[in-house]
Design a protein around this motif. Sequence first.
Motif, PDB file in Angstrom:
ATOM      1  N   THR A  18     -10.350  -1.429 -25.713  1.00  0.00           N
ATOM      2  CA  THR A  18      -9.302  -1.758 -24.745  1.00  0.00           C
ATOM      3  C   THR A  18      -8.895  -3.218 -24.863  1.00  0.00           C
ATOM      4  O   THR A  18      -7.710  -3.559 -24.835  1.00  0.00           O
ATOM      5  CB  THR A  18      -9.786  -1.472 -23.313  1.00  0.00           C
ATOM      6  OG1 THR A  18     -10.458  -0.202 -23.272  1.00  0.00           O
ATOM      7  CG2 THR A  18      -8.609  -1.454 -22.335  1.00  0.00           C
ATOM      8  N   HIS A  19      -9.899  -4.095 -25.006  1.00  0.00           N
ATOM      9  CA  HIS A  19      -9.640  -5.532 -25.142  1.00  0.00           C
ATOM     10  C   HIS A  19     -10.715  -6.167 -26.026  1.00  0.00           C
ATOM     11  O   HIS A  19     -11.866  -5.741 -26.027  1.00  0.00           O
ATOM     12  CB  HIS A  19      -9.672  -6.244 -23.778  1.00  0.00           C
ATOM     13  CG  HIS A  19      -8.746  -5.657 -22.759  1.00  0.00           C
ATOM     14  ND1 HIS A  19      -7.393  -5.900 -22.747  1.00  0.00           N
ATOM     15  CD2 HIS A  19      -8.994  -4.818 -21.714  1.00  0.00           C
ATOM     16  CE1 HIS A  19      -6.838  -5.249 -21.732  1.00  0.00           C
ATOM     17  NE2 HIS A  19      -7.786  -4.581 -21.093  1.00  0.00           N
ATOM     18  N   ASN A  20     -10.317  -7.203 -26.769  1.00  0.00           N
ATOM     19  CA  ASN A  20     -11.249  -8.058 -27.495  1.00  0.00           C
ATOM     20  C   ASN A  20     -10.935  -9.498 -27.085  1.00  0.00           C
ATOM     21  O   ASN A  20     -10.093 -10.170 -27.683  1.00  0.00           O
ATOM     22  CB  ASN A  20     -11.081  -7.898 -29.009  1.00  0.00           C
ATOM     23  CG  ASN A  20     -11.625  -6.573 -29.525  1.00  0.00           C
ATOM     24  OD1 ASN A  20     -12.833  -6.349 -29.547  1.00  0.00           O
ATOM     25  ND2 ASN A  20     -10.728  -5.685 -29.923  1.00  0.00           N
ATOM     26  N   CYS A  21     -11.594  -9.953 -26.039  1.00  0.00           N
ATOM     27  CA  CYS A  21     -11.309 -11.270 -25.468  1.00  0.00           C
ATOM     28  C   CYS A  21     -12.250 -12.304 -26.088  1.00  0.00           C
ATOM     29  O   CYS A  21     -13.367 -11.980 -26.484  1.00  0.00           O
ATOM     30  CB  CYS A  21     -11.483 -11.229 -23.954  1.00  0.00           C
ATOM     31  SG  CYS A  21     -10.498  -9.912 -23.177  1.00  0.00           S
TER      32      CYS A  21
ATOM     33  N   ASP B 208      -6.456 -11.481 -24.309  1.00  0.00           N
ATOM     34  CA  ASP B 208      -6.179 -10.259 -25.065  1.00  0.00           C
ATOM     35  C   ASP B 208      -5.740  -9.092 -24.181  1.00  0.00           C
ATOM     36  O   ASP B 208      -6.265  -7.981 -24.279  1.00  0.00           O
ATOM     37  CB  ASP B 208      -7.394  -9.844 -25.894  1.00  0.00           C
ATOM     38  CG  ASP B 208      -7.044  -8.782 -26.946  1.00  0.00           C
ATOM     39  OD1 ASP B 208      -5.967  -8.893 -27.565  1.00  0.00           O
ATOM     40  OD2 ASP B 208      -7.842  -7.837 -27.130  1.00  0.00           O
ATOM     41  N   GLY B 209      -4.789  -9.359 -23.289  1.00  0.00           N
ATOM     42  CA  GLY B 209      -4.222  -8.282 -22.482  1.00  0.00           C
ATOM     43  C   GLY B 209      -4.804  -8.136 -21.089  1.00  0.00           C
ATOM     44  O   GLY B 209      -4.220  -7.459 -20.242  1.00  0.00           O
ATOM     45  N   GLU B 210      -5.960  -8.748 -20.838  1.00  0.00           N
ATOM     46  CA  GLU B 210      -6.494  -8.746 -19.477  1.00  0.00           C
ATOM     47  C   GLU B 210      -5.631  -9.697 -18.624  1.00  0.00           C
ATOM     48  O   GLU B 210      -4.939 -10.571 -19.159  1.00  0.00           O
ATOM     49  CB  GLU B 210      -7.951  -9.225 -19.461  1.00  0.00           C
ATOM     50  CG  GLU B 210      -8.947  -8.286 -20.127  1.00  0.00           C
ATOM     51  CD  GLU B 210      -9.345  -7.104 -19.240  1.00  0.00           C
ATOM     52  OE1 GLU B 210      -8.499  -6.655 -18.418  1.00  0.00           O
ATOM     53  OE2 GLU B 210     -10.471  -6.603 -19.404  1.00  0.00           O
TER      54      GLU B 210
ATOM     55  N   THR C 160      -8.708 -14.160 -16.513  1.00  0.00           N
ATOM     56  CA  THR C 160      -9.840 -13.339 -16.061  1.00  0.00           C
ATOM     57  C   THR C 160     -10.856 -13.034 -17.159  1.00  0.00           C
ATOM     58  O   THR C 160     -11.913 -12.462 -16.872  1.00  0.00           O
ATOM     59  CB  THR C 160      -9.357 -11.999 -15.482  1.00  0.00           C
ATOM     60  OG1 THR C 160      -8.708 -11.245 -16.526  1.00  0.00           O
ATOM     61  CG2 THR C 160      -8.386 -12.210 -14.333  1.00  0.00           C
ATOM     62  N   ALA C 161     -10.546 -13.384 -18.402  1.00  0.00           N
ATOM     63  CA  ALA C 161     -11.438 -13.000 -19.502  1.00  0.00           C
ATOM     64  C   ALA C 161     -11.771 -14.185 -20.411  1.00  0.00           C
ATOM     65  O   ALA C 161     -12.918 -14.629 -20.488  1.00  0.00           O
ATOM     66  CB  ALA C 161     -10.805 -11.871 -20.307  1.00  0.00           C
ATOM     67  N   GLY C 162     -10.767 -14.694 -21.123  1.00  0.00           N
ATOM     68  CA  GLY C 162     -11.009 -15.801 -22.041  1.00  0.00           C
ATOM     69  C   GLY C 162     -11.546 -17.034 -21.340  1.00  0.00           C
ATOM     70  O   GLY C 162     -12.481 -17.684 -21.820  1.00  0.00           O
ATOM     71  N   LYS C 163     -10.976 -17.357 -20.194  1.00  0.00           N
ATOM     72  CA  LYS C 163     -11.403 -18.569 -19.480  1.00  0.00           C
ATOM     73  C   LYS C 163     -12.854 -18.500 -19.018  1.00  0.00           C
ATOM     74  O   LYS C 163     -13.614 -19.462 -19.232  1.00  0.00           O
ATOM     75  CB  LYS C 163     -10.484 -18.843 -18.295  1.00  0.00           C
ATOM     76  CG  LYS C 163     -10.801 -20.154 -17.580  1.00  0.00           C
ATOM     77  CD  LYS C 163      -9.822 -20.433 -16.450  1.00  0.00           C
ATOM     78  CE  LYS C 163     -10.175 -21.740 -15.736  1.00  0.00           C
ATOM     79  NZ  LYS C 163      -9.234 -22.041 -14.628  1.00  0.00           N
ATOM     80  N   PRO C 164     -13.308 -17.411 -18.385  1.00  0.00           N
ATOM     81  CA  PRO C 164     -14.730 -17.364 -18.000  1.00  0.00           C
ATOM     82  C   PRO C 164     -15.679 -17.398 -19.196  1.00  0.00           C
ATOM     83  O   PRO C 164     -16.788 -17.931 -19.094  1.00  0.00           O
ATOM     84  CB  PRO C 164     -14.860 -16.058 -17.214  1.00  0.00           C
ATOM     85  CG  PRO C 164     -13.625 -15.283 -17.490  1.00  0.00           C
ATOM     86  CD  PRO C 164     -12.567 -16.268 -17.815  1.00  0.00           C
ATOM     87  N   ILE C 165     -15.251 -16.845 -20.340  1.00  0.00           N
ATOM     88  CA  ILE C 165     -16.076 -16.940 -21.552  1.00  0.00           C
ATOM     89  C   ILE C 165     -16.172 -18.399 -21.984  1.00  0.00           C
ATOM     90  O   ILE C 165     -17.256 -18.910 -22.291  1.00  0.00           O
ATOM     91  CB  ILE C 165     -15.482 -16.080 -22.692  1.00  0.00           C
ATOM     92  CG1 ILE C 165     -15.468 -14.597 -22.310  1.00  0.00           C
ATOM     93  CG2 ILE C 165     -16.283 -16.283 -23.982  1.00  0.00           C
ATOM     94  CD1 ILE C 165     -14.700 -13.721 -23.286  1.00  0.00           C
ATOM     95  N   LEU C 166     -15.024 -19.079 -21.986  1.00  0.00           N
ATOM     96  CA  LEU C 166     -14.992 -20.494 -22.357  1.00  0.00           C
ATOM     97  C   LEU C 166     -15.848 -21.334 -21.409  1.00  0.00           C
ATOM     98  O   LEU C 166     -16.567 -22.249 -21.840  1.00  0.00           O
ATOM     99  CB  LEU C 166     -13.554 -20.998 -22.355  1.00  0.00           C
ATOM    100  CG  LEU C 166     -13.339 -22.476 -22.736  1.00  0.00           C
ATOM    101  CD1 LEU C 166     -13.810 -22.741 -24.162  1.00  0.00           C
ATOM    102  CD2 LEU C 166     -11.865 -22.855 -22.573  1.00  0.00           C
ATOM    103  N   GLU C 167     -15.786 -21.007 -20.119  1.00  0.00           N
ATOM    104  CA  GLU C 167     -16.556 -21.774 -19.133  1.00  0.00           C
ATOM    105  C   GLU C 167     -18.065 -21.627 -19.339  1.00  0.00           C
ATOM    106  O   GLU C 167     -18.823 -22.559 -19.098  1.00  0.00           O
ATOM    107  CB  GLU C 167     -16.169 -21.352 -17.714  1.00  0.00           C
ATOM    108  CG  GLU C 167     -14.789 -21.806 -17.285  1.00  0.00           C
ATOM    109  CD  GLU C 167     -14.609 -23.317 -17.415  1.00  0.00           C
ATOM    110  OE1 GLU C 167     -15.499 -24.065 -16.964  1.00  0.00           O
ATOM    111  OE2 GLU C 167     -13.584 -23.739 -17.982  1.00  0.00           O
TER     112      GLU C 167
END
Length: 214
Positions: free
Chosen positions: A51-54, A71-73, A77-84
Amino acid sequence: MLDYYVTVSGYGDAEIEIQKSRFISYVKRVETEAAATAFIEEIKKKHWNATHNCSAYVVGENDQYQKADDDGEPSGTAGKPILEIIKKNQLKDTVIVVTRYFGGIKLGAGGLIRAYGKSASAGLKAVGTTERQNHTCIEVTIDYTFIGMLENQLRMQGYRIEDKQFTDKITLTVLEKVGQEEILEKKITDWTAGQAILNRGGQMYVDTPISFQE
């Protein structure tokens, strides 16, 4: 070269399930932005039907290359929390991709942020983190009569002998932290009564695994 920094130990992955959605995190140490983007594309091809690859990454001595992709989220809500998660742990040269297979239950913005952050943390825990300390290679050339005593002194004080070369004399390559070279050189001079020939060579990182703090 930085004197010291923290990064991931290599490659690792982990999977968790949240509200019937599968979250698979992939983590890798990379040294260039090109390597980070190539890894992201590799995971996207592997999970082309997800569904997504963030993703997110931090690369460079001064963290000058940073990017987060939802990636569509919903935005943020996805890339930023991973980066954080990467930044919270003060990691350099690190890329994380979180693949999601939707399980039919919507999580909402807050739920997504928590889910992607939790998945990124699971990936980091799986791969482990390491301290990289820059060392100078100090070449020590001595007569054979000194070798037993010198090796014993070095090992007792926790110094790493990286290499040995044998000719008419012995040359040891001993590692010392950058900025502390004179300390080791003085010790060796004292131990050998000034009979050692000392030369500073290149530099290299020494990795020490550390516990990942969630």
